[in-house]
Design a protein around this motif. Sequence first.
Motif, PDB file in Angstrom:
ATOM      1  N   MET A  97       0.822  -1.458   0.093  1.00  0.00           N
ATOM      2  CA  MET A  97       0.053   0.300   0.000  1.00  0.00           C
ATOM      3  C   MET A  97       0.861   1.220   0.147  1.00  0.00           C
ATOM      4  O   MET A  97       1.895   1.326   0.366  1.00  0.00           O
ATOM      5  N   ASN A  98       0.276   2.251  -0.534  1.00  0.00           N
ATOM      6  CA  ASN A  98       0.606   3.712  -0.372  1.00  0.00           C
ATOM      7  C   ASN A  98      -0.119   4.230   0.943  1.00  0.00           C
ATOM      8  O   ASN A  98      -1.014   3.744   0.918  1.00  0.00           O
ATOM      9  N   TYR A  99       0.303   5.274   1.362  1.00  0.00           N
ATOM     10  CA  TYR A  99      -0.711   5.953   2.522  1.00  0.00           C
ATOM     11  C   TYR A  99      -0.231   7.674   2.541  1.00  0.00           C
ATOM     12  O   TYR A  99       0.864   8.050   1.710  1.00  0.00           O
ATOM     13  N   ARG A 100      -1.135   8.347   2.995  1.00  0.00           N
ATOM     14  CA  ARG A 100      -0.913   9.782   2.817  1.00  0.00           C
ATOM     15  C   ARG A 100       0.491  10.057   3.756  1.00  0.00           C
ATOM     16  O   ARG A 100       0.788   9.411   4.721  1.00  0.00           O
ATOM     17  N   LEU A 101       1.300  11.070   3.193  1.00  0.00           N
ATOM     18  CA  LEU A 101       2.502  11.087   4.036  1.00  0.00           C
ATOM     19  C   LEU A 101       2.536  12.489   4.718  1.00  0.00           C
ATOM     20  O   LEU A 101       1.996  13.635   4.492  1.00  0.00           O
ATOM     21  N   ALA A 102       3.633  12.612   5.645  1.00  0.00           N
ATOM     22  CA  ALA A 102       3.898  13.809   6.348  1.00  0.00           C
ATOM     23  C   ALA A 102       4.755  14.953   5.688  1.00  0.00           C
ATOM     24  O   ALA A 102       5.426  14.186   4.695  1.00  0.00           O
ATOM     25  N   PRO A 103       4.781  16.052   5.743  1.00  0.00           N
ATOM     26  CA  PRO A 103       4.396  16.836   6.942  1.00  0.00           C
ATOM     27  C   PRO A 103       2.926  17.203   6.749  1.00  0.00           C
ATOM     28  O   PRO A 103       2.004  17.806   7.696  1.00  0.00           O
ATOM     29  N   GLN A 104       2.223  17.201   5.613  1.00  0.00           N
ATOM     30  CA  GLN A 104       1.039  17.736   5.166  1.00  0.00           C
ATOM     31  C   GLN A 104      -0.148  16.550   6.038  1.00  0.00           C
ATOM     32  O   GLN A 104      -1.116  17.183   6.069  1.00  0.00           O
ATOM     33  N   ARG A 106      -0.243  14.284   9.283  1.00  0.00           N
ATOM     34  CA  ARG A 106       0.668  13.982  10.359  1.00  0.00           C
ATOM     35  C   ARG A 106      -0.282  12.575  11.079  1.00  0.00           C
ATOM     36  O   ARG A 106      -1.267  12.357  10.647  1.00  0.00           O
ATOM     37  N   TYR A 107       0.370  11.887  12.027  1.00  0.00           N
ATOM     38  CA  TYR A 107      -0.372  11.101  12.688  1.00  0.00           C
ATOM     39  C   TYR A 107      -1.715  11.706  13.239  1.00  0.00           C
ATOM     40  O   TYR A 107      -1.651  12.840  13.684  1.00  0.00           O
ATOM     41  N   PRO A 108      -2.860  10.770  13.198  1.00  0.00           N
ATOM     42  CA  PRO A 108      -2.876   9.348  12.754  1.00  0.00           C
ATOM     43  C   PRO A 108      -3.204   9.244  11.248  1.00  0.00           C
ATOM     44  O   PRO A 108      -3.871   8.065  11.185  1.00  0.00           O
ATOM     45  N   SER A 109      -3.234  10.298  10.341  1.00  0.00           N
ATOM     46  CA  SER A 109      -3.654  10.275   9.163  1.00  0.00           C
ATOM     47  C   SER A 109      -3.179   8.613   8.522  1.00  0.00           C
ATOM     48  O   SER A 109      -4.083   7.921   7.858  1.00  0.00           O
ATOM     49  N   TYR A 110      -1.928   8.505   8.728  1.00  0.00           N
ATOM     50  CA  TYR A 110      -1.192   7.425   7.722  1.00  0.00           C
ATOM     51  C   TYR A 110      -1.538   5.906   8.552  1.00  0.00           C
ATOM     52  O   TYR A 110      -1.718   5.024   8.024  1.00  0.00           O
ATOM     53  N   ILE A 111      -2.114   6.323   9.777  1.00  0.00           N
ATOM     54  CA  ILE A 111      -2.819   4.979  10.756  1.00  0.00           C
ATOM     55  C   ILE A 111      -4.078   4.627  10.218  1.00  0.00           C
ATOM     56  O   ILE A 111      -4.434   3.423   9.831  1.00  0.00           O
ATOM     57  N   GLN A 112      -4.758   5.638   9.903  1.00  0.00           N
ATOM     58  CA  GLN A 112      -6.214   5.591   9.644  1.00  0.00           C
ATOM     59  C   GLN A 112      -6.199   5.095   8.218  1.00  0.00           C
ATOM     60  O   GLN A 112      -7.106   4.196   7.753  1.00  0.00           O
ATOM     61  N   ASP A 113      -5.113   5.272   7.256  1.00  0.00           N
ATOM     62  CA  ASP A 113      -4.988   4.703   5.992  1.00  0.00           C
ATOM     63  C   ASP A 113      -4.697   3.270   6.146  1.00  0.00           C
ATOM     64  O   ASP A 113      -5.543   2.416   5.277  1.00  0.00           O
ATOM     65  N   MET A 138       2.209  -6.270   8.001  1.00  0.00           N
ATOM     66  CA  MET A 138       3.613  -6.192   7.969  1.00  0.00           C
ATOM     67  C   MET A 138       3.983  -5.037   7.521  1.00  0.00           C
ATOM     68  O   MET A 138       3.505  -4.239   6.617  1.00  0.00           O
ATOM     69  N   GLY A 139       5.110  -4.291   8.188  1.00  0.00           N
ATOM     70  CA  GLY A 139       5.717  -3.108   7.945  1.00  0.00           C
ATOM     71  C   GLY A 139       7.303  -3.146   7.971  1.00  0.00           C
ATOM     72  O   GLY A 139       7.984  -3.640   9.006  1.00  0.00           O
ATOM     73  N   HIS A 140       7.873  -2.082   7.278  1.00  0.00           N
ATOM     74  CA  HIS A 140       9.330  -1.983   7.550  1.00  0.00           C
ATOM     75  C   HIS A 140       9.571  -0.342   8.287  1.00  0.00           C
ATOM     76  O   HIS A 140       8.974   0.561   7.614  1.00  0.00           O
ATOM     77  N   SER A 141      10.355  -0.263   9.081  1.00  0.00           N
ATOM     78  CA  SER A 141      10.780   1.065   9.386  1.00  0.00           C
ATOM     79  C   SER A 141       9.436   1.931   9.865  1.00  0.00           C
ATOM     80  O   SER A 141       8.647   1.414  10.729  1.00  0.00           O
ATOM     81  N   ALA A 142       9.289   3.072   9.474  1.00  0.00           N
ATOM     82  CA  ALA A 142       8.123   3.934   9.542  1.00  0.00           C
ATOM     83  C   ALA A 142       6.767   2.913   9.276  1.00  0.00           C
ATOM     84  O   ALA A 142       5.845   3.090   9.959  1.00  0.00           O
ATOM     85  N   GLY A 143       6.880   2.122   8.350  1.00  0.00           N
ATOM     86  CA  GLY A 143       5.776   1.118   8.007  1.00  0.00           C
ATOM     87  C   GLY A 143       5.418   0.116   9.037  1.00  0.00           C
ATOM     88  O   GLY A 143       4.492  -0.190   9.354  1.00  0.00           O
ATOM     89  N   ALA A 144       6.439  -0.253   9.968  1.00  0.00           N
ATOM     90  CA  ALA A 144       6.391  -1.039  10.821  1.00  0.00           C
ATOM     91  C   ALA A 144       5.779  -0.518  12.068  1.00  0.00           C
ATOM     92  O   ALA A 144       4.751  -1.195  12.744  1.00  0.00           O
ATOM     93  N   PHE A 145       6.027   0.894  12.396  1.00  0.00           N
ATOM     94  CA  PHE A 145       5.231   1.442  13.174  1.00  0.00           C
ATOM     95  C   PHE A 145       3.813   1.473  12.869  1.00  0.00           C
ATOM     96  O   PHE A 145       2.777   1.202  13.732  1.00  0.00           O
ATOM     97  N   ASN A 146       3.364   1.782  11.592  1.00  0.00           N
ATOM     98  CA  ASN A 146       2.107   1.880  11.304  1.00  0.00           C
ATOM     99  C   ASN A 146       1.563   0.584  11.633  1.00  0.00           C
ATOM    100  O   ASN A 146       0.413   0.588  12.051  1.00  0.00           O
ATOM    101  N   ALA A 147       1.977  -0.481  10.873  1.00  0.00           N
ATOM    102  CA  ALA A 147       1.406  -2.029  11.254  1.00  0.00           C
ATOM    103  C   ALA A 147       1.226  -2.388  12.742  1.00  0.00           C
ATOM    104  O   ALA A 147       0.200  -2.899  12.774  1.00  0.00           O
ATOM    105  N   VAL A 148       2.397  -2.057  13.471  1.00  0.00           N
ATOM    106  CA  VAL A 148       1.861  -2.304  15.043  1.00  0.00           C
ATOM    107  C   VAL A 148       1.072  -1.444  15.584  1.00  0.00           C
ATOM    108  O   VAL A 148      -0.066  -1.874  16.321  1.00  0.00           O
TER     109      VAL A 148
END
Length: 283
Positions: A97-104, A106-113, A138-148
């Motif tokens: 997946m793609n998700y909305r990016l910061a700084p435009q 911010r949390y929790p936008s990408y988590i809601q995605d 599953m996620g890597h780096s910032a994506g792992a934060f999102n996954a968890v």
Amino acid sequence: MLAAGLLGAGLLLSACSTQNLQGTLNRSVPLSGLNVTRDVRYGPDTRNLMDIYAPENAANAPVVLFIHGGSWEGGDKEGHTFVGESLARAGYVTAVMNYRLAPQNRYPSYIQDAAQALKVLREQAKTFGGNADNLFVMGHSAGAFNAVEVVDNERWLREAGVPVSSIRGVIGVAGPYSYDFRQFASARAFPEGATPDEVMPDRHVRPDAPPHLLLVAENDTTVYPQNALNMEAALKRAGVPVTRTVLPRVNHITVIAALARPLTFLGGTRKATLDFIEARRLR
């Protein structure tokens, strides 16, 4: 020959850009024999899209949602074709997946995605040969934060209407689950004035969360091992099954590159991931 051809890229990875590595990997993994569906929409934003890789003739297969890294400000699904190919070859319907990016955004936008992507993935799983109640995140780096965070904080799945019982496991690869973001440039990914207690996944663990695999790169100098130690401790306090595995020789980039089939010689990421899914999937 393919592995030999990529050996130099693997060994000299610290001198290469991530984008160049991803391009090399993606060109090296043929998609023949897989059903690939690009740009499946899960929300209204231009980045609310995912690519789905499915084995031919898949039926009732496990489904994996993969979330890319990039400090919440960069990265994309196109750079992770090698992830979709690798997991689909193992027999899993895999959405990248793609998700909305910061700084435009911010949390929790990408988590809601991530939660919305899971909702749509469940709704469409059967179309691609997957089982909607046999999901892995599953996620890597910032994506792992999102996954968890999307799974462990009960708010996000509840708001999206995704039952936590449908998630069989969470795989975090080199994730920053527990740090004071206010000291780093990644503060741009979080609300102004927010504190770690408000946003870090290790503060949000639900007791009914599924098992977790936390993969740590031995030579990671980007995300420090304490993140996984703190996350492991929080999961154990909540009674959630967790395995924390330190993978030797790899760094923050090679730990995810090793998921690619041509680069498994770099480290144990792919084997650890497949072993975890196979042990916890529905049969």
